[in-house]
Design a protein around this motif. Sequence first.
Motif, PDB file in Angstrom:
ATOM      1  N   UNK A 134       0.819  -1.208   0.000  1.00 49.21           N
ATOM      2  CA  UNK A 134       0.000   0.000   0.000  1.00 49.21           C
ATOM      3  C   UNK A 134       0.858   1.265   0.000  1.00 49.21           C
ATOM      4  N   UNK A 135       1.894   1.295   0.803  1.00 49.28           N
ATOM      5  CA  UNK A 135       2.748   2.489   0.869  1.00 49.28           C
ATOM      6  C   UNK A 135       3.483   2.747  -0.424  1.00 49.28           C
ATOM      7  N   UNK A 136       3.904   1.669  -1.146  1.00 50.66           N
ATOM      8  CA  UNK A 136       4.632   1.830  -2.411  1.00 50.66           C
ATOM      9  C   UNK A 136       3.731   2.424  -3.480  1.00 50.66           C
ATOM     10  N   UNK A 137       2.543   1.880  -3.644  1.00 51.21           N
ATOM     11  CA  UNK A 137       1.641   2.356  -4.705  1.00 51.21           C
ATOM     12  C   UNK A 137       1.140   3.779  -4.433  1.00 51.21           C
ATOM     13  N   UNK A 138       0.903   4.109  -3.148  1.00 45.91           N
ATOM     14  CA  UNK A 138       0.472   5.479  -2.827  1.00 45.91           C
ATOM     15  C   UNK A 138       1.590   6.475  -3.119  1.00 45.91           C
ATOM     16  N   UNK A 139       2.835   6.116  -2.820  1.00 50.70           N
ATOM     17  CA  UNK A 139       3.967   6.998  -3.115  1.00 50.70           C
ATOM     18  C   UNK A 139       4.101   7.239  -4.626  1.00 50.70           C
ATOM     19  N   UNK A 140       3.926   6.185  -5.421  1.00 51.29           N
ATOM     20  CA  UNK A 140       3.978   6.337  -6.877  1.00 51.29           C
ATOM     21  C   UNK A 140       2.817   7.188  -7.379  1.00 51.29           C
ATOM     22  N   UNK A 141       1.651   7.043  -6.760  1.00 53.99           N
ATOM     23  CA  UNK A 141       0.497   7.865  -7.147  1.00 53.99           C
ATOM     24  C   UNK A 141       0.765   9.337  -6.874  1.00 53.99           C
ATOM     25  N   UNK A 142       1.349   9.651  -5.730  1.00 54.36           N
ATOM     26  CA  UNK A 142       1.668  11.047  -5.409  1.00 54.36           C
ATOM     27  C   UNK A 142       2.721  11.613  -6.360  1.00 54.36           C
ATOM     28  N   UNK A 143       3.666  10.767  -6.783  1.00 55.95           N
ATOM     29  CA  UNK A 143       4.664  11.211  -7.764  1.00 55.95           C
ATOM     30  C   UNK A 143       4.000  11.574  -9.090  1.00 55.95           C
ATOM     31  N   UNK A 144       3.046  10.760  -9.532  1.00 53.89           N
ATOM     32  CA  UNK A 144       2.328  11.050 -10.776  1.00 53.89           C
ATOM     33  C   UNK A 144       1.512  12.339 -10.652  1.00 53.89           C
ATOM     34  N   UNK A 145       0.937  12.580  -9.468  1.00 57.81           N
ATOM     35  CA  UNK A 145       0.182  13.816  -9.248  1.00 57.81           C
ATOM     36  C   UNK A 145       1.105  15.032  -9.343  1.00 57.81           C
ATOM     37  N   UNK A 146       2.337  14.903  -8.802  1.00 59.63           N
ATOM     38  CA  UNK A 146       3.301  16.003  -8.893  1.00 59.63           C
ATOM     39  C   UNK A 146       3.648  16.314 -10.344  1.00 59.63           C
ATOM     40  N   UNK A 147       3.793  15.286 -11.173  1.00 61.34           N
ATOM     41  CA  UNK A 147       4.070  15.522 -12.594  1.00 61.34           C
ATOM     42  C   UNK A 147       2.880  16.163 -13.294  1.00 61.34           C
ATOM     43  N   UNK A 148       1.678  15.873 -12.816  1.00 63.01           N
ATOM     44  CA  UNK A 148       0.493  16.522 -13.384  1.00 63.01           C
ATOM     45  C   UNK A 148       0.556  18.031 -13.165  1.00 63.01           C
ATOM     46  N   UNK A 149       1.013  18.472 -11.999  1.00 65.23           N
ATOM     47  CA  UNK A 149       1.157  19.905 -11.729  1.00 65.23           C
ATOM     48  C   UNK A 149       2.242  20.525 -12.611  1.00 65.23           C
ATOM     49  N   UNK A 150       3.296  19.774 -12.913  1.00 66.96           N
ATOM     50  CA  UNK A 150       4.356  20.285 -13.794  1.00 66.96           C
ATOM     51  C   UNK A 150       3.807  20.544 -15.194  1.00 66.96           C
TER      52      UNK A 150
END
Length: 444
Positions: free
Chosen positions: A257-273
Amino acid sequence: MADEESRKRKDCLESIVKSLGRVEQKLDQLQINTGGEKEEPREKPDKIRCRVRCTIISLGLIDTIKQEFWAEIYLTVTWIDNDLKGKNARDVDWNEYWDPQLYFVNAVKVDHKEQWHTITEKTPDNTMVQLSIRMRANFKSDMQLHSFPFDHQTLRIKLMSDWTVDHLQFVRDKNTKDSIRFDTFTESEWTLRKHVLAGPLREDKEKTGARNEFPHYHISFHVERKYAHYLWNIILVMFLISLLGFTSFTIPAEARFGVTVALLLTAVAYKFIVNAKLPMVTYLTLMDKYVLWSLMLHALMVIQNAVCLLLASFITRTTIVDYVSVAVLGCLVLIVNGAFAMNAIVKTWKTEKKLKKMDEEYEMRKTGEIRILNQSLKTEMTGKSLSEQIRAFEKRQTGTEPTKRNEVCGSPSAHTLHLLLHSEPCPGVAEREVERRKAVGTLV
């Protein structure tokens, strides 16, 4: 006391006279604006054809977020004004004669602007007047970003006159082609195409809501975005993050759970970029669709992990569920990324084909106009001696009477004229250049 009273009376009378003068000026202006009988020297009753030519001297600062670009242009507008027959341009008060009353519709900030009038040609029948404008400004342009970052943009400079279409007509000047300079283009994100599309445009009265119809003239050129930066720094990174999500299936369900949530937050950060590089548009760009798909993939992985944790209390082994999840999500990754790649390839191919066709049509039109110009030049020069031809050509180019030359073949106009008429250099030019270079020691 009497002197002071007379002085006050005199000052009062002077102020009254000045006030009456201002009232008279206002009445005259009101009479002109309401169509009175007072003659307006700048007005012409007949419809005037204005030939327009534009050169884009410099282009840059293409801002996708503000949807603006900066350009330095040189514009000439030529028309016939026989009221100036027999007059010199330096002695003319141009405020007393007809003017096209031009302005740039989409110019949002003008850094510098200068304009001047010249009389370019005088014949027994007509007198040609040319208005020249050199301007540096920021122009607003409606950019279409559906295919971002595999997009191309049409940058336009919109010219308009305050005269109605009944009094003025814009036409493209076919004597000299519209052009754009490449050596001054310094935008690293864009590729500038070599064609310039220019011509008059009829406005839609339903959209403008205006009672009268005014002539418009648009000057358009295209730039193509270099997508390599977005391909390697955003798309490839998002694809790798999506692949890393599958590594979570190699660890126990409790720790995923912690791994997939961290990857999801990384993708969200790229969305802001990605959002920081785009304006607020009401539609999804191609890049937006790909980033949103990546977010959905990671969201599905998070949901799968939560389901596995719930099933772990009822099923001792969740391996079958993991295998099915990997197979389904893997197929989705292949299908979506394959569709994205095919879409990008097709859009890039169509864009290149469209712009290449415009380049070819621009070159063909330019060649055709040069051929027509050369044919008219040959007709004009028929039956004249070399000296007469050169003098007539110089007068045609400069609009002034040329000076006499002892060696007519040595003038620059002679070289240009001979190239236009015979498609080869002026006789003896190459030999004289060799002798000159030998004399100064630059040729061994």
